[in-house]
Write a protein that holds these residues in place. Structure first.
Motif, PDB file in Angstrom:
ATOM      1  N   LEU A   1       9.843  15.995   3.429  1.00 56.75           N
ATOM      2  CA  LEU A   1      10.618  14.948   4.099  1.00 56.75           C
ATOM      3  C   LEU A   1      11.437  15.495   5.262  1.00 56.75           C
ATOM      4  CD1 LEU A   1      11.566  13.043   0.869  1.00 56.75           C
ATOM      5  CD2 LEU A   1      10.206  12.116   2.748  1.00 56.75           C
ATOM      6  N   LEU A   2      11.906  16.726   5.144  1.00 56.84           N
ATOM      7  CA  LEU A   2      12.567  17.361   6.283  1.00 56.84           C
ATOM      8  C   LEU A   2      11.568  17.569   7.416  1.00 56.84           C
ATOM      9  CD1 LEU A   2      14.789  20.016   4.463  1.00 56.84           C
ATOM     10  CD2 LEU A   2      15.591  17.983   5.680  1.00 56.84           C
ATOM     11  N   ARG A   3      10.349  17.931   7.043  1.00 54.17           N
ATOM     12  CA  ARG A   3       9.310  18.121   8.064  1.00 54.17           C
ATOM     13  C   ARG A   3       8.978  16.805   8.754  1.00 54.17           C
ATOM     14  NH1 ARG A   3       3.514  19.423   7.022  1.00 54.17           N
ATOM     15  NH2 ARG A   3       4.115  20.143   4.953  1.00 54.17           N
ATOM     16  N   ALA A   4       9.167  15.683   8.044  1.00 59.83           N
ATOM     17  CA  ALA A   4       8.918  14.371   8.649  1.00 59.83           C
ATOM     18  C   ALA A   4       9.983  14.019   9.686  1.00 59.83           C
ATOM     19  CB  ALA A   4       8.896  13.303   7.566  1.00 59.83           C
TER      20      ALA A   4
ATOM     21  N   PRO B   1       1.120  22.339   0.402  1.00 56.34           N
ATOM     22  CA  PRO B   1       1.510  21.262   1.319  1.00 56.34           C
ATOM     23  C   PRO B   1       1.589  21.689   2.772  1.00 56.34           C
ATOM     24  CG  PRO B   1       3.405  22.071   0.083  1.00 56.34           C
ATOM     25  CD  PRO B   1       2.195  22.709  -0.525  1.00 56.34           C
ATOM     26  N   ASP B   2       1.767  22.982   3.029  1.00 50.42           N
ATOM     27  CA  ASP B   2       1.877  23.438   4.418  1.00 50.42           C
ATOM     28  C   ASP B   2       0.579  23.278   5.191  1.00 50.42           C
ATOM     29  OD1 ASP B   2       4.487  24.106   3.953  1.00 50.42           O
ATOM     30  OD2 ASP B   2       4.094  26.230   3.589  1.00 50.42           O
ATOM     31  N   THR B   3      -0.521  23.042   4.478  1.00 50.72           N
ATOM     32  CA  THR B   3      -1.820  22.913   5.134  1.00 50.72           C
ATOM     33  C   THR B   3      -2.148  21.468   5.492  1.00 50.72           C
ATOM     34  OG1 THR B   3      -3.022  22.656   3.040  1.00 50.72           O
ATOM     35  CG2 THR B   3      -2.650  24.909   3.825  1.00 50.72           C
ATOM     36  N   MET B   4      -1.230  20.532   5.202  1.00 50.12           N
ATOM     37  CA  MET B   4      -1.541  19.114   5.434  1.00 50.12           C
ATOM     38  C   MET B   4      -0.374  18.380   6.070  1.00 50.12           C
ATOM     39  SD  MET B   4      -1.483  17.909   1.397  1.00 50.12           S
ATOM     40  CE  MET B   4      -2.677  19.129   0.909  1.00 50.12           C
ATOM     41  N   ASP B   5      -0.669  17.224   6.622  1.00 51.39           N
ATOM     42  CA  ASP B   5       0.343  16.336   7.171  1.00 51.39           C
ATOM     43  C   ASP B   5       1.351  15.981   6.081  1.00 51.39           C
ATOM     44  OD1 ASP B   5       1.223  14.149   9.179  1.00 51.39           O
ATOM     45  OD2 ASP B   5       0.785  13.030   7.337  1.00 51.39           O
ATOM     46  N   TRP B   6       2.605  15.730   6.453  1.00 59.05           N
ATOM     47  CA  TRP B   6       3.634  15.483   5.443  1.00 59.05           C
ATOM     48  C   TRP B   6       3.327  14.258   4.592  1.00 59.05           C
ATOM     49  CZ3 TRP B   6       6.559  11.066   5.071  1.00 59.05           C
ATOM     50  CH2 TRP B   6       6.621  10.221   6.193  1.00 59.05           C
ATOM     51  N   ARG B   7       2.696  13.252   5.201  1.00 65.64           N
ATOM     52  CA  ARG B   7       2.356  12.055   4.432  1.00 65.64           C
ATOM     53  C   ARG B   7       1.307  12.381   3.365  1.00 65.64           C
ATOM     54  NH1 ARG B   7       2.559  11.407   9.643  1.00 65.64           N
ATOM     55  NH2 ARG B   7       3.913   9.877  10.652  1.00 65.64           N
ATOM     56  N   ALA B   8       0.275  13.107   3.798  1.00 63.66           N
ATOM     57  CA  ALA B   8      -0.775  13.502   2.858  1.00 63.66           C
ATOM     58  C   ALA B   8      -0.216  14.421   1.782  1.00 63.66           C
ATOM     59  CB  ALA B   8      -1.914  14.187   3.606  1.00 63.66           C
ATOM     60  N   GLY B   9       0.701  15.304   2.175  1.00 67.56           N
ATOM     61  CA  GLY B   9       1.304  16.198   1.211  1.00 67.56           C
ATOM     62  C   GLY B   9       2.123  15.457   0.172  1.00 67.56           C
ATOM     63  N   LEU B  10       2.899  14.479   0.616  1.00 67.26           N
ATOM     64  CA  LEU B  10       3.717  13.708  -0.302  1.00 67.26           C
ATOM     65  C   LEU B  10       2.845  12.885  -1.256  1.00 67.26           C
ATOM     66  CD1 LEU B  10       6.815  13.615  -0.438  1.00 67.26           C
ATOM     67  CD2 LEU B  10       6.732  11.448   0.795  1.00 67.26           C
TER      68      LEU B  10
ATOM     69  N   GLY C   1       3.965   4.438   3.229  1.00 62.58           N
ATOM     70  CA  GLY C   1       3.904   3.631   4.443  1.00 62.58           C
ATOM     71  C   GLY C   1       5.293   3.295   4.966  1.00 62.58           C
ATOM     72  N   ALA C   2       6.197   2.958   4.059  1.00 58.56           N
ATOM     73  CA  ALA C   2       7.569   2.644   4.449  1.00 58.56           C
ATOM     74  C   ALA C   2       8.277   3.897   4.985  1.00 58.56           C
ATOM     75  CB  ALA C   2       8.337   2.088   3.254  1.00 58.56           C
ATOM     76  N   LEU C   3       8.045   5.036   4.354  1.00 61.36           N
ATOM     77  CA  LEU C   3       8.639   6.286   4.824  1.00 61.36           C
ATOM     78  C   LEU C   3       8.106   6.659   6.210  1.00 61.36           C
ATOM     79  CD1 LEU C   3       8.608   8.434   1.561  1.00 61.36           C
ATOM     80  CD2 LEU C   3      10.610   7.508   2.729  1.00 61.36           C
ATOM     81  N   SER C   4       6.814   6.430   6.396  1.00 63.89           N
ATOM     82  CA  SER C   4       6.198   6.727   7.688  1.00 63.89           C
ATOM     83  C   SER C   4       6.813   5.873   8.790  1.00 63.89           C
ATOM     84  CB  SER C   4       4.689   6.502   7.612  1.00 63.89           C
ATOM     85  OG  SER C   4       4.065   6.857   8.817  1.00 63.89           O
ATOM     86  N   ALA C   5       7.061   4.600   8.475  1.00 64.73           N
ATOM     87  CA  ALA C   5       7.660   3.703   9.464  1.00 64.73           C
ATOM     88  C   ALA C   5       9.116   4.067   9.744  1.00 64.73           C
ATOM     89  CB  ALA C   5       7.574   2.264   8.957  1.00 64.73           C
ATOM     90  N   ALA C   6       9.796   4.627   8.743  1.00 63.47           N
ATOM     91  CA  ALA C   6      11.211   4.946   8.907  1.00 63.47           C
ATOM     92  C   ALA C   6      11.443   6.337   9.472  1.00 63.47           C
ATOM     93  CB  ALA C   6      11.923   4.850   7.553  1.00 63.47           C
ATOM     94  N   ALA C   7      10.412   7.173   9.478  1.00 61.55           N
ATOM     95  CA  ALA C   7      10.581   8.551   9.938  1.00 61.55           C
ATOM     96  C   ALA C   7      10.940   8.593  11.422  1.00 61.55           C
ATOM     97  CB  ALA C   7       9.300   9.340   9.693  1.00 61.55           C
TER      98      ALA C   7
END
Length: 230
Positions: A138-141, A87-96, A223-229
Motif C-alpha cells: 500500500l505504501l508502494r501504491a 510481491p516485489d515482482t508484481m504490480d501492487w494491485r496484483a500483489g495485494l 478496485g476501490a483502493l486503485s481508484a483512491a490511490a
C-alpha cells in the motif's frame, strides 16, 4: 514475558516416551492435525500429551497455555500461505490480490482452526512478515503512512472475515451444507412473485448465492483502493 512467548531456555528439544524429539514445531504440527480431525476440544494439553506420547506438563516448556499454542498454530497457517510469495515482482494491485487469496486459501484449508483463530493477533514471525508485506504494497501504491495502515486494516479484516465465515460454513456437516446450497435454487426459486417480486426477477441466477463471495469482495476492495490511490 510481555509478549506471551516462552523463553528460549525453556525450549530445549527433549525426546518423548516414544522417542519423538519434542519441539515447538512438532507440537504445532500435532495440534494442527488434532484440531482438524476432532475440532476445538482437541486443543488440550491432555490430548496433545497423549498424541505425542509425553507427559502433558512437558508442553508448558514450549507454550504457556493452550491459547499460546493456538496463536502459534494460526501463525503457522499464515507462514504456509505466504511461502514463496514474491510481491516485489508484481504490480501492487496484483500483489495485494495474491496475498489476500493466499491467506484466505490457507485458512480454508484448516476450517476448524480458522473458526478459532482467524480474528486473533498472533504476535509472531509469520504475521510480522505478512503485515509488513501488506503495508509495503500500500505504501508502494502511494498511500501516506496513516492511510496505508488504515487501508491494510480494511484489507486484512475483509480477508480474515471471509475466511472465518467460509470456515464456519465448511465445518458444517455435509448434509446441512448441501441443504443450504440447494435452498437458493429450490426454496427461493419457488417463492411467489406477488410476494417477492425482486427475487422472482432474478430467479435464474439465485444459485450464484451458494458458495463463497470472497473473490468478488476482494476485487471490489482492490478496485476501490486503485481508484483512491494517489
Amino acid at each position: 514475558m510481555a509478549d506471551g512467548r516462552v523463553p528460549e531456555e525453556r525450549k530445549r528439544r527433549r525426546p518423548t516416551k516414544t522417542g519423538l524429539l519434542l519441539s515447538e514445531d512438532v507440537i504445532v504440527d500435532c495440534a494442527l492435525r488434532l484440531v482438524g480431525q476432532h475440532g476445538p476440544d482437541a486443543l488440550s494439553v491432555r490430548r496433545l500429551g497423549a498424541a505425542l506420547g509425553c507427559d502433558p506438563s512437558a508442553l508448558y516448556r514450549y507454550f504457556h497455555n493452550t491459547d499460546d499454542l493456538l496463536l502459534a498454530v494460526a501463525d503457522r497457517i499464515i507462514g504456509g500461505a505466504m511461502e514463496g510469495f514474491e510481491p516485489d515482482t508484481m504490480d501492487w494491485r496484483a500483489g495485494l490480490r495474491e496475498m489476500g487469496m493466499r491467506i484466505h486459501r490457507g485458512y480454508r484449508a484448516h476450517p476448524r482452526v480458522a473458526a478459532l483463530a482467524a480474528f486473533r493477533v498472533t504476535r509472531r514471525a509469520h504475521e510480522f512478515r505478512a503485515v509488513d508485506t501488506g503495508i509495503g504494497l500500500l505504501l508502494r501504491a502511494g498511500f501516506a503512512p496513516a492511510e496505508a495502515v488504515r487501508w491494510y486494516s480494511v484489507f486484512v479484516d475483509t480477508v480474515l472475515g471471509h475466511a472465518a465465515l467460509d470456515a464456519a460454513y465448511m465445518a458444517l456437516p455435509d448434509e446441512r451444507r448441501g441443504a443450504d446450497d440447494l435452498a437458493w435454487g429450490a426454496v427461493y426459486a419457488e417463492l411467489p412473485e406477488g410476494e417477492h417480486p425482486h427475487i422472482a426477477a432474478v430467479r435464474p441466477h439465485l444459485s450464484l448465492m451458494a458458495g463463497s463471495s470472497f473473490e468478488g469482495a476482494l476485487d471490489l476492495l482492490i478496485g476501490a483502493l486503485s481508484a483512491a490511490a494517489p
